[in-house]
Design a protein around this motif. Structure first.
Motif, PDB file in Angstrom:
ATOM      1  N   VAL A  52      12.144  44.790  -5.361  1.00  0.00           N
ATOM      2  CA  VAL A  52      13.287  43.961  -5.766  1.00  0.00           C
ATOM      3  C   VAL A  52      12.990  43.551  -7.202  1.00  0.00           C
ATOM      4  O   VAL A  52      12.183  42.646  -7.437  1.00  0.00           O
ATOM      5  N   THR A  53      13.586  44.271  -8.144  1.00  0.00           N
ATOM      6  CA  THR A  53      13.302  43.982  -9.544  1.00  0.00           C
ATOM      7  C   THR A  53      14.075  42.744  -9.999  1.00  0.00           C
ATOM      8  O   THR A  53      15.172  42.471  -9.522  1.00  0.00           O
ATOM      9  N   ASN A 142       0.824  16.451  -5.819  1.00  0.00           N
ATOM     10  CA  ASN A 142       2.231  16.315  -5.429  1.00  0.00           C
ATOM     11  C   ASN A 142       3.083  17.463  -5.943  1.00  0.00           C
ATOM     12  O   ASN A 142       4.279  17.302  -6.162  1.00  0.00           O
ATOM     13  N   ARG A 143       2.482  18.622  -6.143  1.00  0.00           N
ATOM     14  CA  ARG A 143       3.237  19.798  -6.569  1.00  0.00           C
ATOM     15  C   ARG A 143       2.664  21.045  -5.906  1.00  0.00           C
ATOM     16  O   ARG A 143       1.505  21.069  -5.503  1.00  0.00           O
ATOM     17  N   CYS A 144       3.524  22.044  -5.811  1.00  0.00           N
ATOM     18  CA  CYS A 144       3.103  23.312  -5.222  1.00  0.00           C
ATOM     19  C   CYS A 144       4.017  24.399  -5.754  1.00  0.00           C
ATOM     20  O   CYS A 144       5.203  24.170  -6.008  1.00  0.00           O
ATOM     21  N   ASP A 145       3.468  25.576  -5.927  1.00  0.00           N
ATOM     22  CA  ASP A 145       4.236  26.746  -6.333  1.00  0.00           C
ATOM     23  C   ASP A 145       4.050  27.828  -5.285  1.00  0.00           C
ATOM     24  O   ASP A 145       2.964  27.982  -4.728  1.00  0.00           O
ATOM     25  N   VAL A 146       5.121  28.555  -5.024  1.00  0.00           N
ATOM     26  CA  VAL A 146       5.062  29.707  -4.135  1.00  0.00           C
ATOM     27  C   VAL A 146       5.463  30.919  -4.956  1.00  0.00           C
ATOM     28  O   VAL A 146       6.494  30.915  -5.639  1.00  0.00           O
ATOM     29  N   LEU A 147       4.649  31.955  -4.903  1.00  0.00           N
ATOM     30  CA  LEU A 147       4.891  33.194  -5.637  1.00  0.00           C
ATOM     31  C   LEU A 147       5.192  34.289  -4.635  1.00  0.00           C
ATOM     32  O   LEU A 147       4.498  34.424  -3.632  1.00  0.00           O
ATOM     33  N   VAL A 148       6.216  35.085  -4.932  1.00  0.00           N
ATOM     34  CA  VAL A 148       6.603  36.182  -4.041  1.00  0.00           C
ATOM     35  C   VAL A 148       6.499  37.486  -4.820  1.00  0.00           C
ATOM     36  O   VAL A 148       7.104  37.634  -5.889  1.00  0.00           O
ATOM     37  N   ASP A 149       5.743  38.423  -4.293  1.00  0.00           N
ATOM     38  CA  ASP A 149       5.516  39.730  -4.920  1.00  0.00           C
ATOM     39  C   ASP A 149       6.742  40.616  -4.701  1.00  0.00           C
ATOM     40  O   ASP A 149       6.887  41.239  -3.657  1.00  0.00           O
ATOM     41  N   THR A 150       7.636  40.667  -5.687  1.00  0.00           N
ATOM     42  CA  THR A 150       8.909  41.363  -5.511  1.00  0.00           C
ATOM     43  C   THR A 150       8.893  42.819  -5.950  1.00  0.00           C
ATOM     44  O   THR A 150       9.633  43.632  -5.406  1.00  0.00           O
ATOM     45  N   ALA A 151       8.070  43.155  -6.947  1.00  0.00           N
ATOM     46  CA  ALA A 151       8.006  44.531  -7.464  1.00  0.00           C
ATOM     47  C   ALA A 151       6.729  44.663  -8.280  1.00  0.00           C
ATOM     48  O   ALA A 151       6.115  43.656  -8.660  1.00  0.00           O
TER      49      ALA A 151
END
Length: 190
Positions: A52-53, A142-151
């Motif tokens: 998913v580019t 009090n922070r968080c990041d979520v990374l999704v490997d799309t391409a």
């Protein structure tokens, strides 16, 4: 009292970076961190269902009006330049919380899963079948990041940060960041 105008630049600094230093935003090694070794290409356990580019995607269009309402966001997002990621994101800062979506096309997710960084990556359950990683830092619990490997060479970053003295009035940062990432992925897969 903290000002929400401060929140967006601070969020951009810490988002996905887990660091901002005086060296032009170069990630700072954490001397107490252990080095994770992973492959820069997805292994069978990290294979994407498809690419998913994110090229040309408008970050403020990655969440629908209905989704924004479900997050209690009642105003349009603001484009936000994130030079360290060589990307533009979209920020929604409302009622003591900052929400951020950044489609990153200059680097792959492995930039965060390999090596030492102030941000601590941890694999979580996949999102829509795509590898997902949380990034947290002791600099801001009090922070968080979520990374999704799309391409290959691209990932979607979703961040949530509390900028209030009443964190008990909000969802857990990683829970909200994941929901933001899930909502954006739902739209990217259409």
């Amino acid at each position: 009292m903290r000002r929400s105008l401060f929140a967006v630049p601070a969020l951009a600094c810490v988002l996905v970076l887990g660091s901002c230093s005086g060296e032009g935003g170069t990630p700072r090694p954490d001397p107490t961190a252990t080095t994770a070794t992973t492959s820069s290409t997805p292994t069978s356990s990290h294979a994407r269902p498809r690419d998913v580019t994110l090229d040309g995607r408008k970050p403020c269009d990655l969440l629908t009006p209905a989704q924004l309402t479900s997050f209690s966001i009642d105003r349009p997002g603001q484009p936000l330049d994130v030079p360290t990621l060589k990307a533009t994101g979209c920020a929604w800062t409302v009622n003591g919380a900052s929400n951020l979506i950044v489609p990153v096309t200059a680097d792959g997710i492995e930039v965060w899963t390999e090596g030492n960084h102030v941000g601590k990556p941890a694999d979580i359950d996949p999102i829509a079948g795509f590898r997902a990683v949380t990034l947290t830092t002791t600099l801001n619990p009090n922070r968080c990041d979520v990374l999704v490997d799309t391409a290959a060479g691209q990932y979607l970053a979703a961040g949530f940060s509390l900028v209030t003295d009443k964190p008990e009035n909000f969802p857990e940062p990683c829970d909200r960041a994941r929901r933001l990432a899930e909502a954006a992925m739902q739209n990217l897969l259409k």
